[in-house]
Design a protein around this motif. Sequence first.
Motif, PDB file in Angstrom:
ATOM      1  N   LYS A   6       0.843  -1.159   0.001  1.00 30.10           N
ATOM      2  CA  LYS A   6       0.125   0.131   0.067  1.00 30.10           C
ATOM      3  C   LYS A   6       0.836   1.296  -0.002  1.00 30.10           C
ATOM      4  N   GLU A   7       1.858   1.182   0.872  1.00 30.80           N
ATOM      5  CA  GLU A   7       2.633   2.462   0.904  1.00 30.80           C
ATOM      6  C   GLU A   7       3.543   2.896  -0.193  1.00 30.80           C
ATOM      7  N   LYS A   8       4.179   1.706  -0.883  1.00 30.95           N
ATOM      8  CA  LYS A   8       4.731   1.686  -1.891  1.00 30.95           C
ATOM      9  C   LYS A   8       4.114   2.206  -3.212  1.00 30.95           C
ATOM     10  N   THR A   9       2.785   1.673  -3.289  1.00 29.48           N
ATOM     11  CA  THR A   9       2.015   2.206  -4.527  1.00 29.48           C
ATOM     12  C   THR A   9       1.503   3.444  -4.661  1.00 29.48           C
ATOM     13  N   ILE A  10       1.276   3.866  -3.162  1.00 27.20           N
ATOM     14  CA  ILE A  10       0.998   5.361  -3.026  1.00 27.20           C
ATOM     15  C   ILE A  10       2.029   6.232  -3.279  1.00 27.20           C
ATOM     16  N   ALA A  11       3.314   5.869  -3.057  1.00 26.84           N
ATOM     17  CA  ALA A  11       4.310   6.774  -3.248  1.00 26.84           C
ATOM     18  C   ALA A  11       4.676   6.786  -4.658  1.00 26.84           C
ATOM     19  N   LEU A  12       4.404   5.574  -5.388  1.00 28.86           N
ATOM     20  CA  LEU A  12       4.811   5.721  -6.757  1.00 28.86           C
ATOM     21  C   LEU A  12       3.655   6.496  -7.443  1.00 28.86           C
ATOM     22  N   LEU A  13       2.132   6.371  -7.085  1.00 29.31           N
ATOM     23  CA  LEU A  13       1.376   7.030  -8.011  1.00 29.31           C
ATOM     24  C   LEU A  13       1.579   8.630  -7.576  1.00 29.31           C
ATOM     25  N   LYS A  14       1.822   9.048  -6.379  1.00 29.88           N
ATOM     26  CA  LYS A  14       2.406  10.326  -6.230  1.00 29.88           C
ATOM     27  C   LYS A  14       3.535  10.845  -6.807  1.00 29.88           C
ATOM     28  N   GLU A  15       4.384  10.142  -7.078  1.00 30.81           N
ATOM     29  CA  GLU A  15       5.659  10.453  -7.873  1.00 30.81           C
ATOM     30  C   GLU A  15       5.479  10.653  -9.285  1.00 30.81           C
ATOM     31  N   VAL A  16       4.494   9.913  -9.990  1.00 29.62           N
ATOM     32  CA  VAL A  16       4.022  10.204 -11.111  1.00 29.62           C
ATOM     33  C   VAL A  16       3.072  11.277 -11.393  1.00 29.62           C
ATOM     34  N   GLY A  17       2.678  11.796 -10.290  1.00 28.03           N
ATOM     35  CA  GLY A  17       1.880  13.075 -10.481  1.00 28.03           C
ATOM     36  C   GLY A  17       0.420  12.650 -10.309  1.00 28.03           C
ATOM     37  N   GLN A  18      -0.027  11.553 -10.014  1.00 27.92           N
ATOM     38  CA  GLN A  18      -1.504  11.298  -9.474  1.00 27.92           C
ATOM     39  C   GLN A  18      -1.473  11.546  -8.175  1.00 27.92           C
ATOM     40  N   VAL A  19      -3.130  11.305  -7.865  1.00 31.95           N
ATOM     41  CA  VAL A  19      -3.466  11.939  -6.320  1.00 31.95           C
ATOM     42  C   VAL A  19      -3.851  10.797  -6.049  1.00 31.95           C
ATOM     43  N   PRO A  20      -3.479   9.634  -5.085  1.00 31.66           N
ATOM     44  CA  PRO A  20      -4.067   8.470  -4.708  1.00 31.66           C
ATOM     45  C   PRO A  20      -5.049   8.841  -3.556  1.00 31.66           C
ATOM     46  N   VAL A  21      -5.847   8.334  -3.511  1.00 32.85           N
ATOM     47  CA  VAL A  21      -6.954   7.759  -2.185  1.00 32.85           C
ATOM     48  C   VAL A  21      -7.195   6.460  -1.825  1.00 32.85           C
ATOM     49  N   VAL A  22      -6.777   6.542  -0.605  1.00 32.27           N
ATOM     50  CA  VAL A  22      -6.807   4.845  -0.135  1.00 32.27           C
ATOM     51  C   VAL A  22      -8.161   4.540   0.541  1.00 32.27           C
ATOM     52  N   LEU A  23      -8.608   3.525   0.283  1.00 25.65           N
ATOM     53  CA  LEU A  23      -9.939   3.004   0.702  1.00 25.65           C
ATOM     54  C   LEU A  23      -9.269   2.198   2.038  1.00 25.65           C
ATOM     55  N   ASN A  24      -9.938   2.160   3.389  1.00 22.26           N
ATOM     56  CA  ASN A  24      -9.589   1.646   4.218  1.00 22.26           C
ATOM     57  C   ASN A  24      -9.959  -0.083   4.208  1.00 22.26           C
ATOM     58  N   LYS A  25     -11.015  -0.036   3.352  1.00 21.78           N
ATOM     59  CA  LYS A  25     -11.373  -1.450   3.152  1.00 21.78           C
ATOM     60  C   LYS A  25     -12.134  -1.594   1.645  1.00 21.78           C
ATOM     61  N   GLU A  26     -12.071  -2.801   1.224  1.00 21.58           N
ATOM     62  CA  GLU A  26     -12.836  -2.878  -0.014  1.00 21.58           C
ATOM     63  C   GLU A  26     -14.093  -2.625  -0.002  1.00 21.58           C
ATOM     64  N   ILE A  27     -14.786  -2.190  -1.038  1.00 19.10           N
ATOM     65  CA  ILE A  27     -16.387  -2.034  -1.002  1.00 19.10           C
ATOM     66  C   ILE A  27     -16.915  -1.996  -2.534  1.00 19.10           C
ATOM     67  N   LYS A  28     -17.840  -2.734  -2.724  1.00 19.13           N
ATOM     68  CA  LYS A  28     -18.245  -2.723  -4.020  1.00 19.13           C
ATOM     69  C   LYS A  28     -18.580  -1.397  -4.996  1.00 19.13           C
ATOM     70  N   GLY A  29     -17.796  -1.100  -5.838  1.00 16.92           N
ATOM     71  CA  GLY A  29     -18.068   0.020  -6.449  1.00 16.92           C
ATOM     72  C   GLY A  29     -16.789   1.012  -6.058  1.00 16.92           C
ATOM     73  N   PHE A  30     -15.917   0.656  -5.069  1.00 14.23           N
ATOM     74  CA  PHE A  30     -15.308   1.826  -4.444  1.00 14.23           C
ATOM     75  C   PHE A  30     -15.815   2.927  -4.054  1.00 14.23           C
ATOM     76  N   VAL A  31     -15.109   4.147  -4.209  1.00 14.58           N
ATOM     77  CA  VAL A  31     -15.885   5.235  -3.798  1.00 14.58           C
ATOM     78  C   VAL A  31     -16.543   6.236  -5.043  1.00 14.58           C
ATOM     79  N   LEU A  32     -15.304   6.270  -5.909  1.00 14.29           N
ATOM     80  CA  LEU A  32     -15.946   7.296  -7.099  1.00 14.29           C
ATOM     81  C   LEU A  32     -17.118   6.759  -7.679  1.00 14.29           C
ATOM     82  N   ASN A  33     -17.170   5.160  -8.013  1.00 15.02           N
ATOM     83  CA  ASN A  33     -18.424   5.013  -8.817  1.00 15.02           C
ATOM     84  C   ASN A  33     -19.528   4.696  -7.672  1.00 15.02           C
TER      85      ASN A  33
END
Length: 312
Positions: free
Chosen positions: A166-193
């Motif tokens: 989780k930490e390394k994925t967040i760091a990589l996404l930030k490094e390439v200019g994305q804005v990661p949002v972490v879900l504390n647990k999995e849920i159908k449709g995630f948050v955006l949808n």
Amino acid sequence: NSSKKIGVIGSGLIGRSYTMLFISAGYRVTLYDILPEQTQSAKKDIWEQLGALEREGLLRGTLTRQQQFDLISTTQNLEECVKDAFFVQECVPENLEIKRSVWFKVDKLVDNNVILSSSTSALLPSVISEGLEYKNRFIVSHPTNPPFYAPATEVVPASWTDADVKEKTIALLKEVGQVPVVLNKEIKGFVLNRIQYSILGECYRLIRDGVVSPEDVDTIMSQGLGVRYAFMGPWETAYLNANGMLHYGELYSDMILGIQQDLGPPERMEGPTLEAVNEAMRKLAGPEETIPARRQWRDRRLTALAKLKKEM
Ligand code: NAD
């Protein structure tokens, strides 16, 4: 970063976007697809898209278009794609059987140091990775389309995902200019949808009940709510609409509850209501055959908005 390699599996719309993001930070990317012509058209498309970004001053990172492009190699061999990669981003079609079959093959080709990341929009990470030897290295990184202009990316670990993944994925996404949002647990449709489909559900009922036209629903978003939402979310909007959140609650919580209780139950979008929306959209956005041109129109506006947001 040029010594560090990322494997991208699937070279369609999202595989291309992820490749462009990773090369912008100097990572080497090996792009794989079951269709060789797809990786070839991906390279051509990426070269053109990098050119457009360069012209707009929106190219990410410090490397030139050519330097970024030179970091891409393509392969028709899955093993070559994932060999020595520290991160694997899967971008194959949204189909559980296809995704699981790809991941079970990858699972045999990697070790416990790798990060296995899926672009899935709706499949749960535990469902895709169940039974993998390296399921502890598995995570979802769900981008918003188009990722370059809408950088929010949902990061969704399964219950068994290692903390460092989780930490390394967040760091990589930030490094390439994305804005990661972490879900504390999995849920159908995630948050955006979940948010997007709540909006669609209510918009559908408003049309079905004859309250407003489909065009006017879209106007409420594009000329009303959406204008603010380009810069802040619903919570900050509410916070600023009163003297803070608690004051907002005092003023509006009863009213909001009353309206929420008046919203209908979920309903399948189909039949005459859906046809009426389609007719309205044909007038507003053009008939189906003009959709590619209208997408270009949309992307020009998204580009302008991205420039504005970057300047602020
Ligand atoms: P796409 O159809 O554009 O691309 C899929 C690619 O995968 C194609 O090039 C296809 O040839 C290739 N492919 C198919 N089977 C394969 C296999 N077994 N091995 C390797 N490659 C294979 O799809 P897309 O829009 O890029 O979507 C990819 C993923 O990203 C999906 O899970 C989707 O839900 C997700 N996603 C899409 C969007 C979007 O707006 N398109 C947004 C966020 C996430």
